[in-house]
Every structure is written in C-alpha cells, then in structure tokens.
Write an enzyme that holds these catalytic residues in place. Sequence first.
Site, PDB file in Angstrom:
ATOM      1  N   LYS A 260      29.394  -4.110  66.569  1.00  0.00           N
ATOM      2  CA  LYS A 260      29.182  -3.493  67.894  1.00  0.00           C
ATOM      3  C   LYS A 260      28.981  -4.566  68.970  1.00  0.00           C
ATOM      4  CE  LYS A 260      25.558  -0.986  66.716  1.00  0.00           C
ATOM      5  NZ  LYS A 260      25.420  -1.359  65.290  1.00  0.00           N
TER       6      LYS A 260
ATOM      7  N   ARG B 198      17.362  -1.761  57.088  1.00  0.00           N
ATOM      8  CA  ARG B 198      18.089  -1.337  58.301  1.00  0.00           C
ATOM      9  C   ARG B 198      19.200  -0.350  57.953  1.00  0.00           C
ATOM     10  NH1 ARG B 198      19.868  -6.818  60.387  1.00  0.00           N
ATOM     11  NH2 ARG B 198      20.771  -5.784  62.186  1.00  0.00           N
TER      12      ARG B 198
ATOM     13  N   ARG C 159      18.891 -14.353  62.578  1.00  0.00           N
ATOM     14  CA  ARG C 159      17.920 -13.355  63.030  1.00  0.00           C
ATOM     15  C   ARG C 159      16.948 -13.026  61.895  1.00  0.00           C
ATOM     16  NH1 ARG C 159      21.316  -8.624  66.002  1.00  0.00           N
ATOM     17  NH2 ARG C 159      19.742  -7.424  64.865  1.00  0.00           N
TER      18      ARG C 159
ATOM     19  N   ARG D 148      20.307   5.642  68.984  1.00  0.00           N
ATOM     20  CA  ARG D 148      20.194   5.418  67.548  1.00  0.00           C
ATOM     21  C   ARG D 148      19.519   6.597  66.847  1.00  0.00           C
ATOM     22  NH1 ARG D 148      20.286  -0.560  67.633  1.00  0.00           N
ATOM     23  NH2 ARG D 148      20.407  -1.372  65.518  1.00  0.00           N
TER      24      ARG D 148
ATOM     25  N   ARG E  55      25.535 -14.062  59.313  1.00  0.00           N
ATOM     26  CA  ARG E  55      25.596 -14.049  60.775  1.00  0.00           C
ATOM     27  C   ARG E  55      24.714 -15.126  61.397  1.00  0.00           C
ATOM     28  NH1 ARG E  55      24.727  -8.567  64.105  1.00  0.00           N
ATOM     29  NH2 ARG E  55      22.623  -8.547  63.225  1.00  0.00           N
TER      30      ARG E  55
END
Length: 215
Positions: A13, A171, A160, A88, A127
């Site tokens: 996203k 998550r 992160r 969300r 990531r």
Amino acid sequence: MNLILLGPPGAGKGTQAKTLAKNLSVAHISTGDILRQNVADGTELGKQAKDFMSKGLLVTDELVIKMVGNRLGQADTKNGFILDGFPRTIAQAQALDKLLDERKLKIDYVIDLDTSEAVIIQRLSGRLACKGCNYNFHVKNMPPKVAGVCDNCSGELYQRVDDKEETIKKRLEVYRKESAPLIEFYAAKNNLQRVPADDEAGLVLERVIKLVEKR
Ligand code: AMP
C-alpha cells in the site's frame, strides 16, 4: 481523484500510494506514517499510540479518526488524496463516510491489493524503511543503491519494530479479524476493485494506473 488502498500489511500500500500520489498529483495520507512521525517526535498522540504499534495492535478508532479528519482539512488534499492504511475497521469506514459527506466528497475507487500470505511474510521480514521520507526498500526485492542509505533522500534505513516475525503474525491476525471485513463493506457499495499484488511493485502499479485511467 480520491482513492482508498486496502490490503494486508505487506501488500505494498505504502509503496504504491507514494508513486501514485506523485503521478496523480494528489495527497498521500498514510495513517501509519503520521503515527510513526508522532512517536518519533514524542507528541501526546505518539505516546498514546506507541505501545499499540509496537505490539502490532490497532490504535484506537477515536485517535485515528480525529487524525484523518484533521488531515483531510489540509490544503494539499484539494486535488484529491490516497488513503493508505485507513480505514482499518468498519467503525473507521463509517466515520470516513461521515467525514466525506460533511465535505461533499466521494471516493472514486477502493483498491484492494490482493496478496498471498507467503509474499506478505517475505516482504515484511526484509523490509527497510527510511527515517527521513518513509520510502520502503527490501533487502532482496528492492535493495537501496548504497546499503543502509535511502536512494530518495539519503536518510537512514531501519527495520520497523513491528516488522519482527512475532509482530508480523499478530498484525496479520488483526488484519483478518478487523480489516478484512472492509472488503465486503466496500463491495456492497459497488466501488471495490481487486488488483493482484503478489508481483513486483512496477507491475502492480501498471495495473492500478490502468484501472484509475478508465475513470
Ligand atoms: P502501517 O504503517 O499502515 O502498517 O501502520 C503501522 C501501525 O500503525 C499499525 O500496525 C497500527 O498500530 C497503527 N495504525 C496505522 N493506521 C491505523 C488505523 N487506521 N487504525 C488503527 N491503527 C493504525
């Protein structure tokens, strides 16, 4: 052009929204980026959000709805916006409907980036995010030119806290329970578009652009 990007963490996203926002000259509104900035700046909002975020849980609806309400009032949204990471929950989607009605705005497309679990885990665990401009890289799929340094702004790249394996699982669980029902919610309103998003970012971007150009 006003868009919502849906999809699990790791669907791309943020990556898609940043490029699309530039191409379409609209504002990119990432609730995750705004919250991380508040955590880094040590604001009251950041203090309230920090624990939820590091555990992979959702920040309360009340906080994010207020945040998005303020953000939609800013001048750079005049030409349109891309919502990335909001809504969300169904409650957030209902609140967004109200915010849009008040401003006489409508969403042109809700785009669901359809991604498999194996790809999500591979993407998130590798990531790297930029502390300066929030651009994302990936150790294998999209490495920066210089290790640890952002190609875009020369900022420092970091992993992160919520991209650690245990938190990724949490998550995804939260996504399935709280956010996946949004697909039905928007399908019922007839403006949902599903885009296959397991492929590399450039190809997914082409699909999304083709779709929004039809308008
Ligand atoms: P993201 O960068 O979109 O993956 O968001 C990172 C984290 O910020 C999430 O795991 C949540 O803790 C929090 N967050 C971002 N957007 C929202 C939202 N719309 N509602 C609740 N929490 C959010």
